[in-house]
Design a protein around this motif. Structure first.
Motif, PDB file in Angstrom:
ATOM      1  N   PRO A  79       0.629  -1.130   0.317  1.00 36.61           N
ATOM      2  CA  PRO A  79       0.081   0.018  -0.118  1.00 36.61           C
ATOM      3  C   PRO A  79       0.959   1.537  -0.252  1.00 36.61           C
ATOM      4  O   PRO A  79       2.440   1.664   0.661  1.00 36.61           O
ATOM      5  N   THR A  94       1.424   3.964   1.568  1.00 39.74           N
ATOM      6  CA  THR A  94       1.747   4.294   3.182  1.00 39.74           C
ATOM      7  C   THR A  94       2.688   5.299   2.924  1.00 39.74           C
ATOM      8  O   THR A  94       2.891   6.833   3.506  1.00 39.74           O
ATOM      9  N   PHE A 110      -7.930   6.067   5.299  1.00 40.86           N
ATOM     10  CA  PHE A 110      -6.373   5.633   4.894  1.00 40.86           C
ATOM     11  C   PHE A 110      -5.103   6.423   5.098  1.00 40.86           C
ATOM     12  O   PHE A 110      -5.046   7.565   4.689  1.00 40.86           O
ATOM     13  N   MET A 160     -10.322   0.053   2.620  1.00 39.27           N
ATOM     14  CA  MET A 160      -8.679   0.674   2.640  1.00 39.27           C
ATOM     15  C   MET A 160      -8.645   1.027   4.709  1.00 39.27           C
ATOM     16  O   MET A 160      -7.802   0.814   4.756  1.00 39.27           O
ATOM     17  N   GLY A 161      -9.777   1.236   4.640  1.00 40.38           N
ATOM     18  CA  GLY A 161      -9.903   1.527   6.474  1.00 40.38           C
ATOM     19  C   GLY A 161     -10.389   0.555   7.204  1.00 40.38           C
ATOM     20  O   GLY A 161     -11.252   0.415   6.542  1.00 40.38           O
ATOM     21  N   SER A 170     -10.201  -5.252  -2.725  1.00 37.79           N
ATOM     22  CA  SER A 170      -9.023  -5.124  -2.681  1.00 37.79           C
ATOM     23  C   SER A 170      -8.409  -5.311  -3.406  1.00 37.79           C
ATOM     24  O   SER A 170      -7.946  -6.484  -3.060  1.00 37.79           O
ATOM     25  N   HIS A 226      -4.534  -2.057  -1.392  1.00 40.55           N
ATOM     26  CA  HIS A 226      -4.390  -0.949   0.274  1.00 40.55           C
ATOM     27  C   HIS A 226      -4.843  -1.144   1.261  1.00 40.55           C
ATOM     28  O   HIS A 226      -4.664  -0.672   2.414  1.00 40.55           O
ATOM     29  N   SER A 242      -4.446  -0.853   6.970  1.00 38.28           N
ATOM     30  CA  SER A 242      -5.647  -1.635   8.326  1.00 38.28           C
ATOM     31  C   SER A 242      -5.829  -2.162   8.255  1.00 38.28           C
ATOM     32  O   SER A 242      -5.296  -2.794   9.870  1.00 38.28           O
TER      33      SER A 242
END
Ligand SMILES: [Zn+2]
Length: 488
Positions: A162, A164, A383, A413-414, A435, A438, A442
């Motif tokens: 991902p 980040t 995210f 994402m989260g 997904s 990504h 999380s």
């Protein structure tokens, strides 16, 4: 010193019949000049850095518009030209400038344009002249074309997937641009074409090790930046494919050697880069056999982050048919179903049809007696600290299976994709997330185990199944024999 900043981002899956309109950009991300938010997100990764350094008095910042859409099909010609010309008009009004920094995703295709970023930078360069220093931050799922590499002075890609590290890479981009304007460095590019398409998650080996090694190279022996262009494997354009970009401070032969060496390493690990993939029932079996929870299953073939509709129903049908208890699936993109749930209201029980709408690969819709758990207008998930809009969201329950229905298409994402809508993700046995990677940043923090599944959505793991027409051949895995080489 005067610096211009703007963003224009679309990851275009031109195999899909999902058009990307101007409205799709405005719904996802649109910041006109003077309306920038407090914090940038991954499509505006350099925004925080340009603003912080402008505040410190290093230069005057001239803000341009920022646009980003959810990955989808190619943009309409009118949408691309409208946004491009808006930004170019702002740039023209800002002249003279010493530098420009752009966040461009790097895999944008529009009707009539297979290299939007190359077209955009060509027009920028025509306005600014050769002495303006142009820096671009790109997503690693980009097409690192010869044209754009020839037009920008500095190109920096996110290293993590991902993604980040968008803010750190944005800081580097801005820093290199400022140092080049002051003639402290002379950025020179070396690009190695690996002649392959693949997916390279960096949270697992062997990519983790390769990313750590390229990070350690930066700042030594006149190496300014090392980027691995993963490629966007669902973008059918001539220069789709993994490429290595090394930027040195005037040390081209060293950069060339390094780009080739890293390129050969990437080629060597191409078949080990992806994790093990289960089929749908295999993933459910493995999750149920695990003594703990939650088990997070990534439904990678229906990832909105790769342009998929995110309304494939295969996991839902199998979980319901198997009578699985404590399972939740998110996100399902179905604005009409969300509207129906809002009309019924929280706590309502009703016969309900949802998902399975957009394409043949969406599968048949789900018909079930459902309970509406929560209806949240104008909702979001997060995210890496950034807010990801979901539009109106409804969560529903049918037997032991819950689903989160969204109105603005997005990938998982989260973990707040569940918790914001009345579903405690830590208390569920199985979480199916739409997904490819990504989600991992999380969800890996709460998962007893993460599994990857190859469902039957429109993003096959085997790229040979796609009807390629434009990509330059030969390229692996479409062709067995390839000729990797230095191209810049
Ligand atoms: Zn990406």
């Amino acid at each position: 010193m005067r610096l211009f900043y703007a963003a224009l981002a679309l990851e275009a899956n031109n195999f899909l019949p999902l058009p990307t309109s101007y409205q799709a950009f405005v719904e996802k991300l649109y910041f006109p000049p003077g309306k920038y938010p407090a914090r940038g997100a991954h499509q505006t990764g350099a925004m925080d850095a340009v603003r912080a350094r402008a505040r410190s008095g290093e230069f005057e910042l001239i803000e341009g518009s920022c646009y980003a859409a959810q990955p989808g099909g190619a943009a309409s010609r009118a949408a691309y030209e409208r946004m491009r010309d808006e930004i170019l008009g702002q740039l023209k009004a800002a002249l003279p400038i010493d530098g420009a920094v752009f966040n461009l995703h790097g895999a944008m295709v529009a009707h009539g344009y297979d290299d939007c970023e190359g077209d955009f930078l060509e027009r920028v360069r025509a306005l600014t002249g050769p002495n303006c220093v142009i820096g671009v931050e790109l997503d690693p799922h980009c097409h690192l074309t010869r044209k754009r590499c020839g037009l920008a002075d500095v190109i920096v890609l996110f290293k993590e997937y991902p993604h980040t590290d968008f803010a750190e890479r944005g800081e580097e981009t801005v820093d290199f641009v400022l140092r080049a304007i002051r003639h402290e460095i002379k950025p020179v590019k070396s690009v190695f074409d690996c002649r392959l398409i693949a997916s390279f998650p960096t949270s697992i080996q062997p990519m983790r090790g390769l990313v750590d090694r390229i990070m350690a190279l930066q700042g030594k022996d006149r190496v300014l930046s090392v980027s691995i262009g993963h490629c966007f494997p669902y973008g059918d354009v001539p220069e789709c494919g993994a490429r290595i970009l090394v930027i040195t401070d005037g040390a081209k032969p060293h950069g060339d050697r390094l780009a080739e060496q890293i390129g050969r390493e990437l080629i060597a690990l191409r078949e080990q880069a992806a994790p093990k993939f289960y089929d749908v029932d295999g993933a459910i079996d493995a999750a149920l056999a695990h003594p703990g929870g939650p088990i997070v299953i990534a439904d990678a073939t229906d990832n909105a982050g790769g342009g998929a509709p995110s309304d494939n129903t295969t996991f839902l049908h199998r979980l319901i048919a198997r009578g699985v208890q404590g399972a939740a699936v998110a996100p399902i993109w179905d604005p009409i179903a969300v509207r129906l749930a809002f009309d019924a209201g929280e706590g309502a029980r009703l016969p309900f049809r949802f998902a399975g709408k957009i394409a043949k690969s969406s599968g048949p819709p789900v018909d079930a007696e459902v309970e509406v758990i929560r209806c949240v207008p104008d909702a979001h998930q997060t995210f890496a600290g950034a807010v990801v809009p979901l539009g109106d969201v409804a969560s529903i329950r049918m037997g032991g299976v819950e689903a989160v229905l969204i109105s603005t298409r997005a990938q998982a994402m989260g973990t707040d994709l569940f918790s914001n809508f009345g579903i405690d993700p830590k208390a569920r046995k199985i979480l199916v997330v739409k997904s490819n990677q990504h989600f991992h940043a999380s969800f890996s923090q709460i998962a007893a185990q993460v599994l990857y599944a190859e469902g039957d959505g429109p993003l096959p793991r085997d790229y040979r199944k796609l009807p390629w027409r434009n990509i330059e051949r030969p390229i692996w895995p479409l062709d067995a024999e390839t000729t990797p080489r230095l191209i810049i």
